[in-house]
Design a protein around this motif. Structure first.
Motif, PDB file in Angstrom:
ATOM      1  N   SER A   1       1.352  -3.438 -11.516  1.00  0.00           N
ATOM      2  CA  SER A   1       1.305  -2.469 -10.421  1.00  0.00           C
ATOM      3  C   SER A   1       0.502  -1.236 -10.823  1.00  0.00           C
ATOM      4  O   SER A   1       0.718  -0.671 -11.889  1.00  0.00           O
TER       5      SER A   1
ATOM      6  N   GLU B   1      -0.092  -5.067  -7.385  1.00  0.00           N
ATOM      7  CA  GLU B   1       0.184  -4.036  -6.376  1.00  0.00           C
ATOM      8  C   GLU B   1      -0.853  -2.937  -6.543  1.00  0.00           C
ATOM      9  O   GLU B   1      -0.954  -2.347  -7.623  1.00  0.00           O
TER      10      GLU B   1
ATOM     11  N   ASP C   1      -2.777   0.323  -4.222  1.00  0.00           N
ATOM     12  CA  ASP C   1      -2.923   1.122  -2.990  1.00  0.00           C
ATOM     13  C   ASP C   1      -1.990   0.647  -1.880  1.00  0.00           C
ATOM     14  O   ASP C   1      -2.394   0.508  -0.722  1.00  0.00           O
ATOM     15  N   GLY C   2      -0.737   0.329  -2.254  1.00  0.00           N
ATOM     16  CA  GLY C   2       0.268  -0.036  -1.257  1.00  0.00           C
ATOM     17  C   GLY C   2       0.183  -1.474  -0.775  1.00  0.00           C
ATOM     18  O   GLY C   2       0.957  -1.884   0.085  1.00  0.00           O
TER      19      GLY C   2
ATOM     20  N   ASP D   1       0.661   1.149  -8.580  1.00  0.00           N
ATOM     21  CA  ASP D   1       1.350   2.121  -7.742  1.00  0.00           C
ATOM     22  C   ASP D   1       2.665   2.581  -8.332  1.00  0.00           C
ATOM     23  O   ASP D   1       3.263   3.532  -7.853  1.00  0.00           O
TER      24      ASP D   1
END
Ligand code: FAD
Ligand code: FES
Length: 339
Positions: free
Chosen positions: A336, A255, A257-258, A338
């Motif tokens: 991730s 994951e 930047d979205g 994020d």
């Protein structure tokens, strides 16, 4: 956090104390950063080029220019070269702002513990919070003596302007001796609800972290920035070793930047090298496990790190890993940036 490389023009050099200088850079249009982040400077010292990280003492949305503040280290190559050599008009190569020593929420109360040059990212956080947040802050700032206090006048002015939001307590070794656990705990006890940010010499940070843990601070509320020198050159293009034909891969979910990416990760490759090779804009600075700019959360599976000079056991227990040092261990890994 981005990996962009820039050339910055020095607008001014400010002597802050006898052994600390601020470099004021023209800010390139569109460059963004967060309070508490750092730049990596390429310094062409007489005896060879070195890369050194310096925290931004300027604050985004407050200061028009970028500023780093460098304190001389005895016999240090980079810091003395900066303080002796750089002048207005010079151009310096840097990697774009990076780092995770940044408050998530400027409306929270913050407990800031700084020693010596450790004030630089903290100054950025203070100015940002006062301008854009609502939280209250206590700064405990330790120095050898009064002459060594960087930003003395600027801090006094900020306290005068925001007496209800900023309190600064100086700890001078010349008066109080070296910072020690119990007195430090008494100073910060009323702030046991706050998010803590610690930066300074290693013994100071260890003492401060122990003091906070003793007051019941959970590890996720204690943020620590360690000032180390980089050994390598992050400007050198690192090519990921080409996967060997038939080399086993593991299922990787990233994951970033979205967006969610599903990839096949060759077992011999380091995660950062692989992601960059796949064209993803994964963040990094040192590529040697010393700065935490490539930090991510391990959500599923396991990786092994070749080197780790920044993450503590508590960080590892929370799932933090360094992408630049991670190789796969389990058959499936989910990470991730994020989280
Ligand atoms: C994220 C981050 C942010 C930072 N922010 C700041 C900041 O805002 N301000 C700031 O001043 N610094 C900051 N630093 C520290 C900075 O990057 C440098 O580490 C610091 O300036 C010292 O670098 P130097 O080249 O002068 O010293 P170095 O040459 O790296 O030497 C450091 C020390 O090690 C000793 N040494 C060097 N080589 C050897 C050897 N072979 N054997 C034994 N001893 C040796 C030297 O004598 C010296 O005492 C930051 C570091 C990081 C990672
Ligand atoms: S890029 Fe610095 S620790 Fe990975």
């Amino acid at each position: 956090m981005t990996t962009e490389q820039l050339r910055l023009r020095v607008l001014d050099v400010v002597q802050e104390t006898g052994d600390a200088h601020s470099l004021v850079f023209e800010a390139p249009e569109g460059l963004t950063y967060k309070a508490g982040q750092f730049l990596t400077l390429r310094l062409p010292c007489a005896d060879g080029t070195v890369a050194r990280c310096y925290s931004l003492s300027s604050a985004p949305g407050v200061d028009d220019h970028l500023q780093v503040t460098v304190k001389r280290v005895t016999d240090g190559r980079g810091s003395n070269w900066v303080c002796d050599t750089i002048k207005a008009g010079d151009e310096i190569e840097v990697l774009a702002p990076s780092g995770t020593f940044t408050p998530k929420d400027l409306s929270h109360d913050l407990l800031l513990l700084a020693g010596g040059s450790g004030i630089t990212p903290v100054m950025s956080i203070i100015k940002s919070s006062l301008a854009r947040g609502t939280g209250r802050m206590l700064l405990v700032y330790a120095n050898r003596d009064e002459k060594a206090v960087i930003f003395h006048a600027a801090l006094r002015a900020l306290v005068a302007e925001h007496p209800d939001r900023l309190l600064v307590l100086h700890w001078l070794e010349s008066v109080q001796g070296l910072p020690s656990l119990k007195p430090l705990q008494e100073m910060v006890r009323p702030w046991a609800h706050a998010d803590a940010f610690i930066c300074g010499p290693a013994p100071f940070m260890d003492c401060a972290a122990d003091a906070l843990k003793g007051l019941g601070f959970s590890r996720d509320r204690i943020h620590i920035e360690r000032f180390t020198s980089l050994a390598g050159d992050p400007w050198t293009e690192v090519q990921a070793a080409a996967p060997v034909a038939g080399e086993p891969t593991v299922d990787l979910v990233v994951e970033l930047d979205g967006e969610t990416h599903e990839l096949q990760w060759p077992q011999s490759q380091k995660l950062l090298d692989f992601l960059l090779d796949q064209g993803l804009d994964a963040p990094y600075s040192c590529r040697e496990g010393a700065c935490s700019a490539c930090g991510l959360k391990l959500l599923e599976g396991e990786v092994a790190m070749d080197n780790n000079s920044v993450l503590e056991q508590e960080d590892l227990d929370e799932g933090w890993r360094l992408a630049c040092q991670s190789r796969p261990v389990s058959d499936a890994v989910k990470v991730s940036y994020d989280d």
